[in-house]
Design an enzyme around this catalytic site. Structure first.
Site, PDB file in Angstrom:
ATOM      1  N   SER A 118       0.803  -1.224   0.000  1.00 49.23           N
ATOM      2  CA  SER A 118       0.000   0.000   0.000  1.00 49.23           C
ATOM      3  C   SER A 118       0.835   1.274   0.000  1.00 49.23           C
ATOM      4  O   SER A 118       1.662   1.478  -0.877  1.00 49.23           O
ATOM      5  CB  SER A 118      -0.947  -0.041   1.192  1.00 49.23           C
ATOM      6  OG  SER A 118      -1.802   1.059   1.150  1.00 49.23           O
ATOM      7  N   HIS A 119       0.675   2.084   1.041  1.00 44.58           N
ATOM      8  CA  HIS A 119       1.321   3.396   1.112  1.00 44.58           C
ATOM      9  C   HIS A 119       2.727   3.302   1.716  1.00 44.58           C
ATOM     10  O   HIS A 119       3.399   4.321   1.838  1.00 44.58           O
ATOM     11  CB  HIS A 119       0.471   4.321   1.971  1.00 44.58           C
ATOM     12  CG  HIS A 119       0.217   3.722   3.320  1.00 44.58           C
ATOM     13  ND1 HIS A 119      -0.617   2.632   3.489  1.00 44.58           N
ATOM     14  CD2 HIS A 119       0.699   4.005   4.540  1.00 44.58           C
ATOM     15  CE1 HIS A 119      -0.644   2.292   4.756  1.00 44.58           C
ATOM     16  NE2 HIS A 119       0.155   3.110   5.422  1.00 44.58           N
ATOM     17  N   ASP A 156      -2.323   6.436  -3.553  1.00 43.40           N
ATOM     18  CA  ASP A 156      -1.185   5.794  -2.897  1.00 43.40           C
ATOM     19  C   ASP A 156      -0.556   4.688  -3.742  1.00 43.40           C
ATOM     20  O   ASP A 156      -0.871   4.536  -4.921  1.00 43.40           O
ATOM     21  CB  ASP A 156      -1.621   5.227  -1.542  1.00 43.40           C
ATOM     22  CG  ASP A 156      -2.558   4.042  -1.708  1.00 43.40           C
ATOM     23  OD1 ASP A 156      -3.277   4.008  -2.717  1.00 43.40           O
ATOM     24  OD2 ASP A 156      -2.563   3.145  -0.834  1.00 43.40           O
ATOM     25  N   ASP A 202      -0.901   1.432  -4.072  1.00 45.25           N
ATOM     26  CA  ASP A 202      -1.733   0.473  -4.804  1.00 45.25           C
ATOM     27  C   ASP A 202      -3.045   1.066  -5.299  1.00 45.25           C
ATOM     28  O   ASP A 202      -3.920   0.337  -5.768  1.00 45.25           O
ATOM     29  CB  ASP A 202      -1.992  -0.769  -3.955  1.00 45.25           C
ATOM     30  CG  ASP A 202      -2.732  -0.470  -2.666  1.00 45.25           C
ATOM     31  OD1 ASP A 202      -2.623   0.661  -2.167  1.00 45.25           O
ATOM     32  OD2 ASP A 202      -3.436  -1.360  -2.153  1.00 45.25           O
ATOM     33  N   ASP A 209      -5.644   2.583  -3.840  1.00 41.62           N
ATOM     34  CA  ASP A 209      -6.948   2.563  -3.175  1.00 41.62           C
ATOM     35  C   ASP A 209      -7.184   3.774  -2.283  1.00 41.62           C
ATOM     36  O   ASP A 209      -8.315   4.063  -1.905  1.00 41.62           O
ATOM     37  CB  ASP A 209      -7.171   1.243  -2.405  1.00 41.62           C
ATOM     38  CG  ASP A 209      -6.091   0.945  -1.387  1.00 41.62           C
ATOM     39  OD1 ASP A 209      -5.169   1.777  -1.238  1.00 41.62           O
ATOM     40  OD2 ASP A 209      -6.150  -0.127  -0.750  1.00 41.62           O
ATOM     41  N   ARG A 210      -6.129   4.509  -1.960  1.00 43.49           N
ATOM     42  CA  ARG A 210      -6.317   5.697  -1.119  1.00 43.49           C
ATOM     43  C   ARG A 210      -6.454   6.947  -1.977  1.00 43.49           C
ATOM     44  O   ARG A 210      -5.982   6.978  -3.110  1.00 43.49           O
ATOM     45  CB  ARG A 210      -5.119   5.894  -0.194  1.00 43.49           C
ATOM     46  CG  ARG A 210      -4.972   4.797   0.814  1.00 43.49           C
ATOM     47  CD  ARG A 210      -3.871   5.110   1.791  1.00 43.49           C
ATOM     48  NE  ARG A 210      -3.845   4.096   2.840  1.00 43.49           N
ATOM     49  CZ  ARG A 210      -3.395   4.295   4.062  1.00 43.49           C
ATOM     50  NH1 ARG A 210      -2.901   5.459   4.411  1.00 43.49           N
ATOM     51  NH2 ARG A 210      -3.413   3.317   4.955  1.00 43.49           N
ATOM     52  N   LYS A 229     -11.463   0.028  -1.167  1.00 44.29           N
ATOM     53  CA  LYS A 229     -11.529   1.472  -1.330  1.00 44.29           C
ATOM     54  C   LYS A 229     -10.916   1.818  -2.683  1.00 44.29           C
ATOM     55  O   LYS A 229     -10.171   1.015  -3.245  1.00 44.29           O
ATOM     56  CB  LYS A 229     -10.855   2.190  -0.180  1.00 44.29           C
ATOM     57  CG  LYS A 229      -9.431   1.782   0.121  1.00 44.29           C
ATOM     58  CD  LYS A 229      -8.994   2.475   1.401  1.00 44.29           C
ATOM     59  CE  LYS A 229      -7.547   2.192   1.733  1.00 44.29           C
ATOM     60  NZ  LYS A 229      -7.383   0.973   2.547  1.00 44.29           N
TER      61      LYS A 229
END
Ligand code: G16
Length: 543
Positions: A113-114, A277, A279, A281-282, A376
């Site tokens: 992710s982030h 981010d 991947d 999703d953010r 998300k």
């Protein structure tokens, strides 16, 4: 080419956190480490045998190596077909969309992710089920249990597959289809939003700056925003995914999206700024000289849902994670729909969406989404805002100010204390737990604690219970202080302190957030004795 059974010994640290297994790359590079976890997934999800698996990742360092290993293991474990993103790339929301569209038995998504990438950064792996959403807790527990008792894994000795061409291959009777990472997702966005209206907005001179932070969303954003919607070339910055994210920290917040934030708070700022981010999703949303907190963003999206083609008939309900501000609760009240409060983690929204109890949901950690997928979705949130702006033809600042005028404002901040000693973090939380009884009913400057507890959640659909989800101190004036330890960090522990107060009087709607919350920030520090346990004078990140 043949199946091989490789003997292995279990690792004791493969318990998935808030969102899958996240560790430093060097940990994943240990012999058998990745393979053990992947085999534990196959052993926990028997439907994968003979089924379709979706596979891709955010392109970070080790993505390409891991994809080839997982393909070989999928073949040896009897998977019938794998849909893999070209070059091994798939954003998390696109993977969710593809799992759903092709009715796959599940997906393996490679991302931390982030978290920063590169050889000295982080890597991660998570499994999403047939509804396209993150594995529920009972399944992650099974995967963990299997990882503790594993003695061997299955793999083929086949050669690497060339992933750069949209093509089809066979490994030992398993079909590998290399698909466009963008196509199906772009089609879904087109079905959800009013693309002609957004296109007209850009034609009228609307200026957007989208920072892909050298991560996965670059190709998606360039195709959808620039090619399909007519935003000028250059709207998307940092748009090429890099294995180390250009040595940046692909976390779309005020601390890490520095270039974008500087531009959005300048004299010549564009009308809208956005970032996503690692991947994809953010999301972070900014207007000209204004930041929209993720909690406010969720509330605004909910309040304006009927402007969006996909949601024009209204929302079945909404949900937010417990630490997310209560701004959306007020919108739900007005719309007379249910608002659910879940633990942190997108996996808790899946059941509510599958049962059609909610349409929109979100989290303070820069995540917003809807039932169009089961993750998300960063770019979806940007398109949602663009669609609202295309209809309203006013500024983000005006939309936000009007929203506060109507619903009141939930001042909100999160203070993170990163990489603290694990034992100290556990003691801090334990000590808070011990104080709960005493805190109940206690008053400071005419604010009284209505309730102090350790949050637990009973899923309204499957009735599973999740305990120990964060310490809540709820005041009689609607203010809240929440403490929890992050489940996504990879070094030491991260203490998150979430602070919120509610303001309705028109002359107090435009204060500086940190100043407006000062009294509660101080109180949080005192109650939890943060300095004593962390040795830190200040949080490492404030969002
Ligand atoms: C993950 C989860 C989110 C969660 C976030 C922060 O996001 O999917 O539901 O809110 O982590 O979790 P924590 O506070 O435990 O660090 P992502 O974008 O990292 O997958």
């Amino acid at each position: 080419m043949s199946h091989i059974t490789i003997a292995t010994t279990a690792f004791d640290d493969q318990k998935p956190g808030t969102s899958g297994l996240r560790k430093q790359v060097t940990i994943f590079q240990q012999a058998h480490y990745l393979e053990n976890f992947v085999q534990s997934i196959f052993d926990s999800v028997p439907e994968l045998k003979g089924g379709t698996l979706v596979l891709g990742g955010d392109g970070r360092y080790y993505n390409d190596t891991a994809i080839q290993t997982i393909l070989r293991m999928a073949a040896a474990n009897g998977v019938s077909r794998v849909l893999v993103g070209q070059d091994g790339l798939l954003s998390t929301p696109a993977a969710s969309a593809i799992i759903r569209k092709y009715q796959a038995s599940g997906g393996i998504i490679l991302s931390a992710s982030h978290n920063p990438g590169g050889a000295d950064g982080d890597f991660g792996i998570k499994f999403n089920g047939t509804n396209g959403g993150p594995a529920v807790e009972s399944l992650t527990n099974t995967i963990h249990q299997n990882s503790l008792s594993i003695t061997d894994y299955q793999i083929t000795d086949s050669a690497d597959i060339e992933l750069s061409e949209l093509n089809s291959h066979q490994i030992d009777g398993m079909t590998v289809e290399i698909i466009s990472p963008v196509h199906d997702y772009a089609e879904l966005m087109q079905q959800t939003f009013d693309f002609p209206a957004i296109n007209a907005l850009f034609e009228a001179g609307f200026r957007l700056r989208f920072d892909a932070m050298h991560a996965i969303t670059g190709p998606y954003a360039k195709h959808i925003l620039e090619d399909m919607l007519g935003a000028p070339t250059g709207t998307v910055i940092n748009g090429t995914p890099l294995p180390d994210f250009g040595k940046g920290h692909p976390d779309p917040n005020l601390a890490h999206a520095k270039e974008l934030v500087a531009e959005m708070f300048s004299d010549n700022a564009p009308d809208m700024g956005a970032a996503s981010d690692g991947d994809g999703d953010r999301n972070m949303i900014l207007g000209n000289n204004i930041f929209v907190t993720p909690s406010d963003s969720l509330a605004v999206l909910a309040a304006n849902a009927t402007l969006i083609p996909a949601y024009q008939d209204g929302l079945s309900g909404v949900a937010r994670s417990m630490p997310t501000s209560c701004a959306v609760d007020r919108v739900a009240e007005k719309l007379a729909i249910d608002c659910f409060e879940t633990p942190t983690g997108w996996k808790f929204f899946g059941n509510l969406m599958d049962a059609d109890k909610i349409t929109l949901c979100g989290e303070e950690s820069f995540g917003t989404g809807s039932s169009h997928v089961r993750e998300k979705d960063g770019l979806w949130a940007v398109l949602y805002w663009l669609n609202i702006l295309a209809v309203k033809r006013t500024s983000i600042k005006t939309i936000l100010h009007q929203h506060w005028q109507e619903f009141g404002r939930n001042y909100y901040t999160r203070h993170d204390y990163e990489a603290i000693d694990n034992a100290q973090a556990t003691s801090l939380m334990q000590e808070l737990e011990n104080k709960l009884e005493k805190l109940n009913g206690q008053s400071w400057n005419s604010k009284t604690v209505l309730q102090a507890d350790n949050f637990h959640y009973t899923d309204p659909v499957d009735h599973s219970v999740s305990t120990n989800q964060g310490i809540r101190i709820l005041f009689d004036n609607g203010s809240r202080i929440i403490f929890r330890l992050s489940g996504t960090g990879t070094q030491g522990a991260t203490l998150r302190v979430y602070i919120e107060s509610y303001e309705l009087s028109p002359d107090k709607l435009h204060l500086d957030t940190q100043a407006a919350l000062q009294e509660y920030i101080q109180l949080a520090n005192e109650i939890a004795e943060i300095k004593k346990y962390t040795g830190m004078e200040q949080p490492t990140v404030i969002t």
